[in-house]
Design an enzyme around this catalytic site. Structure first.
Site, mmCIF file in Angstrom:
data_model
loop_
_atom_site.group_PDB
_atom_site.id
_atom_site.type_symbol
_atom_site.label_atom_id
_atom_site.label_comp_id
_atom_site.label_asym_id
_atom_site.label_seq_id
_atom_site.Cartn_x
_atom_site.Cartn_y
_atom_site.Cartn_z
ATOM 1 N N GLU A 114 1.110 -1.457 -0.331
ATOM 2 C CA GLU A 114 0.219 -0.277 -0.036
ATOM 3 C C GLU A 114 1.015 1.226 0.196
ATOM 4 O O GLU A 114 1.422 1.251 0.348
ATOM 5 C CB GLU A 114 -1.094 -0.125 1.054
ATOM 6 N N CYS A 170 4.101 8.503 1.045
ATOM 7 C CA CYS A 170 4.310 7.527 2.291
ATOM 8 C C CYS A 170 4.764 6.098 1.437
ATOM 9 O O CYS A 170 3.833 5.362 0.422
ATOM 10 C CB CYS A 170 2.731 6.899 3.233
ATOM 11 N N CYS A 193 6.210 -7.645 6.574
ATOM 12 C CA CYS A 193 6.888 -7.043 7.515
ATOM 13 C C CYS A 193 7.857 -7.176 8.410
ATOM 14 O O CYS A 193 6.668 -8.197 9.165
ATOM 15 C CB CYS A 193 6.837 -5.691 8.281
ATOM 16 N N CYS A 227 5.605 -5.287 15.042
ATOM 17 C CA CYS A 227 5.234 -4.674 16.130
ATOM 18 C C CYS A 227 3.852 -4.811 16.105
ATOM 19 O O CYS A 227 2.551 -5.323 15.309
ATOM 20 C CB CYS A 227 5.877 -3.256 15.634
ATOM 21 N N CYS A 283 0.967 -2.672 14.856
ATOM 22 C CA CYS A 283 1.028 -1.846 13.659
ATOM 23 C C CYS A 283 0.665 -3.273 12.655
ATOM 24 O O CYS A 283 0.946 -4.274 12.854
ATOM 25 C CB CYS A 283 2.587 -1.292 13.301
ATOM 26 N N CYS A 324 -0.503 6.355 9.532
ATOM 27 C CA CYS A 324 0.872 5.263 10.119
ATOM 28 C C CYS A 324 0.369 4.257 11.083
ATOM 29 O O CYS A 324 -0.638 4.208 11.869
ATOM 30 C CB CYS A 324 1.614 6.109 11.606
#
Length: 353
Positions: free
Chosen positions: A101, A119, A126, A130, A133, A343
């Site tokens: 994205e 962004c 990933c 985290c 996230c 974010c």
């Protein structure tokens, strides 16, 4: 369309010499290759028919034999504030769920004369994981190639003029640094975004930062810290488990010494987790006398994460705890929350989901 190994490589996947050879093989001249890169990278033209500086016969040949882009756009969402998120599939033969994205964030004031912020993602999935996230929920699929990173910039420019970029999308940039560095060379040299206009966000692998810093990389650095406490950081940033906060900060000091550029430390504020006055005081103590600033990011909702957003009062109290001790601290209330473009909300999605 999914690219097969037998199909021609895209224009953006070819470096300057490769594109020149391909253009000549298709009946063009070397200067036609340079004009193609100018049209796509400088002007954001993605339709050969609109490249009227090229002969019509060549435009027809290129359209048939030399695709410009690799990804298929699956979905586009726009928030009430006009932040736009694009879901792209870079799926290759044998791959599934190879999606990322990219987010285009227009200036808050349309009359300011400023361009948008883009962004950008560097990995499909990933590995940092985290828990607050969404990007790491599916784990790591693969690294993006340099041209796949550049393609996000090209698509972003089509949505509106860009004044800056944040490499804060899906993925950990330092774990795909070779491709990112190659892509940013194109972004700087051929798309015109200067070094101070690009910020790369990382969780701060000290050994990698120390290897990169002497090369004076062409970007500003942001390190996602999220807590001043070692034990809590092991939980909030699992990929950094066992690496003391002070070691990350020392690598940041070394970065400043080698590059002369101050670091921004990012801190996602999680209600009743890392947002207490004590956390703020301990963070201020860690950062005292360091050349840096802090970017406070109130948590953006992620389904089933178990975390919540602190109140504005608690956010302001935390900010004041830093400012009262001489730390420059700003609050970034993220845009695009309504379309899950803020974010921490970007994720790999199943095709057709």
């Amino acid at each position: 369309m999914t690219m097969k190994a037998s199909e021609p490589r895209t224009l953006l996947a070819l470096d300057k010499a490769e594109l020149e050879a391909r253009v000549v093989a298709l009946g063009g001249r070397p200067f036609h290759a340079r004009e193609l890169r100018r049209q796509v990278l400088e002007r954001g033209v993605l339709d050969y028919a609109a490249m009227t500086s090229l002969p019509a016969v060549l435009r027809a040949t290129f359209a048939a034999e030399l695709p410009i882009l690799a990804a298929r756009e699956i979905e586009r969402r726009e928030s009430p504030d006009h932040t736009t998120k694009i879901l792209l599939s870079f799926e290759r033969e044998g791959e599934k769920d190879a999606t990322v994205e990219t987010v285009h964030i227009p200036p808050r004031d349309a009359t300011s004369g400023k361009g948008a912020t883009l962004c950008v993602s560097t990995q499909i999935g990933c590995p940092v994981a985290c828990p607050f996230c969404a990007s790491g929920l599916a784990g790591l699929v693969r690294n993006l190639e340099a041209h796949e990173i550049v393609e996000q910039y090209v698509r972003g420019r089509v949505l509106g003029d860009l004044s800056r970029s944040v490499v804060m999308g899906i993925g950990e940039p330092l774990l795909n640094y070779a491709a990112l560095s190659k892509a940013l060379d194109v972004v700087h040299d051929e798309m015109g975004l200067g070094t101070r206009k690009v910020t790369v966000s990382t969780v701060g692998f000290p050994d990698r930062l120390r290897r990169i810093a002497p090369t004076k990389p062409r970007f500003q650095l942001a390190i996602s810290l999220h807590t001043p406490d070692d034990e809590q950081r092991d939980k909030l940033v699992p990929a950094m488990a066992g690496v003391p906060v002070e070691e990350v900060l020392a690598a940041g000091d070394d970065w400043f010494d080698k590059t002369g550029r101050e670091i921004t430390y990012e801190y996602v504020l999680l209600a009743n987790e890392n947002d207490t006055l004590g956390h703020g005081e301990r963070l201020a103590k860690r950062l005292a006398r360091r050349r840096c600033s802090v970017n406070l990011i109130p948590f953006n909702p992620v389904d089933d994460s178990g975390f919540g957003r602190p109140s504005q009062r608690d956010v302001e109290r935390f900010q004041m705890a830093l400012q009262d001790r001489g730390i420059v601290a700003t609050v970034r209330w993220s845009r695009g929350v309504e379309s899950e473009a803020a974010c921490g909300q970007l994720r790999v999605r199943k095709l057709g989901a």
